[in-house]
Write a protein that holds these residues in place. Sequence first.
Motif, PDB file in Angstrom:
ATOM      1  N   ASP A 209      64.802  44.007  42.471  1.00 13.91           N
ATOM      2  CA  ASP A 209      65.328  42.923  41.689  1.00 13.91           C
ATOM      3  C   ASP A 209      64.443  42.663  40.334  1.00 13.91           C
ATOM      4  O   ASP A 209      64.954  42.162  39.465  1.00 13.91           O
ATOM      5  CB  ASP A 209      65.565  41.380  42.337  1.00 13.91           C
ATOM      6  N   SER A 256      69.421  33.109  41.982  1.00 13.10           N
ATOM      7  CA  SER A 256      70.673  32.558  42.104  1.00 13.10           C
ATOM      8  C   SER A 256      71.318  33.470  40.842  1.00 13.10           C
ATOM      9  O   SER A 256      72.621  33.812  40.665  1.00 13.10           O
ATOM     10  CB  SER A 256      71.135  31.191  41.907  1.00 13.10           C
ATOM     11  N   THR A 259      73.198  36.831  41.380  1.00 15.32           N
ATOM     12  CA  THR A 259      74.772  36.917  42.086  1.00 15.32           C
ATOM     13  C   THR A 259      75.538  36.263  41.364  1.00 15.32           C
ATOM     14  O   THR A 259      75.719  34.984  40.901  1.00 15.32           O
ATOM     15  CB  THR A 259      74.499  36.193  43.621  1.00 15.32           C
ATOM     16  N   ALA A 262      77.478  32.685  41.808  1.00 16.84           N
ATOM     17  CA  ALA A 262      76.575  31.601  42.559  1.00 16.84           C
ATOM     18  C   ALA A 262      76.293  30.365  41.762  1.00 16.84           C
ATOM     19  O   ALA A 262      75.959  30.496  40.432  1.00 16.84           O
ATOM     20  CB  ALA A 262      75.194  32.359  43.022  1.00 16.84           C
ATOM     21  N   HIS A 545      79.312  42.358  35.144  1.00 14.41           N
ATOM     22  CA  HIS A 545      78.771  41.191  35.558  1.00 14.41           C
ATOM     23  C   HIS A 545      77.224  41.063  35.035  1.00 14.41           C
ATOM     24  O   HIS A 545      76.345  40.259  35.614  1.00 14.41           O
ATOM     25  CB  HIS A 545      78.586  41.028  36.961  1.00 14.41           C
TER      26      HIS A 545
END
Length: 581
Positions: A209, A256, A259, A262, A545
């Motif tokens: 990540d 968060s 995602t 979220a 996204h």
Amino acid sequence: MTGDNPENAFKLCDQRKSILAKDGHMLIVGGPGAGKTTIALLKARRRVLHNLAPEQRVLFLSFSNSAIRRIVESAAGILSDDVAGRVDIKTYHSFAWEILNSHGYLTSNQRRLKIVASQDAAVRAAGLKANDWTAEQDRLYLDDGLVTYDQFAPRAAELLARSTAALECFCSAYPLILVDEFQDTDEDQWALVQQLSKKSEIIALGDSDQRIYDWRPGVSETRLQEFADTLDCERFDFANENNRSPATGIAGFARSLLTPGAKQDFPDAISWNVFKPGFLGVGLHLSVREAFREAKARSGKNHPKIAVAARSKNLVRRISDALSTEMTIQGKLRKAVAHDVLIDQNQILLSARAIANILSTAGADRQTRLGEALERIADMHRAAANPTNIKESDRLRKWAAKCKDGKAPNVKCVNALAGVMDQLDKDGLAGSPTADWRKVRSLLEKADAPQLRKTAEQARFLRLLRRGSAIEQTLIGLWTGQGDYLGAEAALELAMLQEQLMDAHRETATVTVMNLHQLKGREYDAVVLVEDQYNTFRAKDQSPHYADTRRLLQVSLTRAREYVVLLTHKDEPTLEILLGG
């Protein structure tokens, strides 16, 4: 183990105990602040105390000196002086250069290798297609013994692959190698690690990540899995543990963002400030002061460290200009904010070379002097690597050649440069390096030629690189020893090359301004993230996204221990887009 065993200061879960007890290749993954560096240092300590011969050491590899400083800070509470003395913490660059410097003759036609400084590589590469530049780097290495930084890792890997003796030499010296931020390794660095893994134990630390260097050639989104599969090693996952800012909520909010859809409320450790068009400077002054005030209160430190980061070079420079300016806000005078800036160096260093050349050639033949200065100014333009500047560089080089041939062309730029030299000769040099340097820069700033003014403009950013004192000491030594600055250019080159090799970025001020990618590997008490309507946080993924943008913001947010300020423009800020979809 003694009563002073630092392992007793940490709560070691079964995974961590297993890491300390086992041998062999390992992959340790976990989010920001999960404790990857801590367990790696504890592992290094055990190896030093129990399984190293007197002549052996542990190697900790990282990408930059900023990351190394973070590791050293962590090591202070874990490694005693005698143990720390046997743990070498190095950049890929510095370690690869050790291999090439000692054994490079095995793969080059030259006995001794020399480094091509990054600014010179930029000049050589300008205008070449990627394949052509790769071929030219190969030729430079094989025929001339010249190695660019891009060639460090692949040439070191090639050397170890071809020489069993060299591989044995380095792996015997470093039987355990820890590699930080492994998710960001490119193909060449991965190839180097694979060679080392044949004889040394490798422990890779990483977090998918935090992969924010996808734009670099050779960086793979599957690198961590490739490491585990290729080396057939055990994987330890610290998941979402966070020991950097566990009580602030920063890490949770940042996570968060990864995602889409979220929803998580802003913790009180994150502030979102919005400025109207034309009021960026006001927003910066207020936001930096807020970050300092909150970080000081929350950390208990009198001088907390603050980072101010933006995505583009242009906005980084505008931030620096704004913080360097006094402002009256709501009737109160706000003083300029002292700060460091981490910024792209090539054109800045080449402009400094031009000034050093003008200083060092005082008293030389005028035509030769004009030609040399024009060549350096041409290099400064060429390093921008766009068609307009390359064309300008070619024109400057033609003028330089005519000057050296004793036939200076009657054009504005050459005449203006001659005027600079006339004025400098008339006024004389003061013998104060700072005063003389500024004198040349000032004359270039006032010159009636855009090429000279651009050189002076770039040279002004030299203060942002924090190299002033090093340059000054170099020039003082020359003036004291010989009464002039002859040799200033060569001495300046040597100092800059050494800093590039170590990837040194000095941060001496409380506030440091940089781009978002430079935040990687650093930690601060507070972070201020800045965007405007023209220079946003958004990466190349301009549509939902926004995965790359989300990762970049997640990494940037988690560089803060105590507090984050988001300073954005009024209309459609990035965070509003991300939280809305």
